[in-house]
Motif scaffolding. Structure first.
Motif, PDB file in Angstrom:
ATOM      1  N   LEU A  21       7.598   4.034   0.686  1.00 46.33           N
ATOM      2  CA  LEU A  21       6.174   4.202   0.413  1.00 46.33           C
ATOM      3  C   LEU A  21       5.699   3.222  -0.658  1.00 46.33           C
ATOM      4  O   LEU A  21       4.634   2.612  -0.528  1.00 46.33           O
ATOM      5  N   THR A  24       5.444  -0.218   0.858  1.00 46.20           N
ATOM      6  CA  THR A  24       4.264  -0.319   1.718  1.00 46.20           C
ATOM      7  C   THR A  24       3.013  -0.546   0.892  1.00 46.20           C
ATOM      8  O   THR A  24       2.160  -1.365   1.248  1.00 46.20           O
ATOM      9  N   ALA A  64       2.056   4.149   5.872  1.00 45.73           N
ATOM     10  CA  ALA A  64       2.188   4.879   4.614  1.00 45.73           C
ATOM     11  C   ALA A  64       1.862   6.355   4.801  1.00 45.73           C
ATOM     12  O   ALA A  64       2.531   7.221   4.224  1.00 45.73           O
TER      13      ALA A  64
END
Length: 87
Positions: A21, A24, A64
């Motif tokens: 995450l 990203t 995400a």
């Protein structure tokens, strides 16, 4: 199962989801910084065009959100597997 329990049982998986995450988000910021909204308006331009960059940011946003959803599901208790052997 709480997130604390999932980290205890799965170890690296929640940490890996958070790292993906973070990657990203950093990549989306990098793509946003490379976009030029006025490509072609002021002479020749070499770089990321606005439309391509916007599509890339939308794809990264969807990715995400899916990673955040998977991370959230790691803490859910239902449906839980039954114990083995059955009682």
């Amino acid at each position: 199962m709480s997130l604390r329990d999932s980290i205890g049982q799965m170890g690296w998986l929640p940490v890996a989801a958070l790292l993906v995450l973070l990657w990203t988000i950093v990549t989306a910021i990098n793509v946003t910084n490379l976009m030029d909204a006025y490509a072609g308006a002021s002479g020749p331009f070499t770089g990321q065009a606005f439309v391509g960059g916007a599509v890339g940011v939308l794809v990264l946003l969807g990715f995400a959100l899916s990673v955040a959803y998977v991370y959230g599901e790691m803490g859910e208790t239902e449906p839980a597997p039954e114990s083995f052997p059955p009682r």
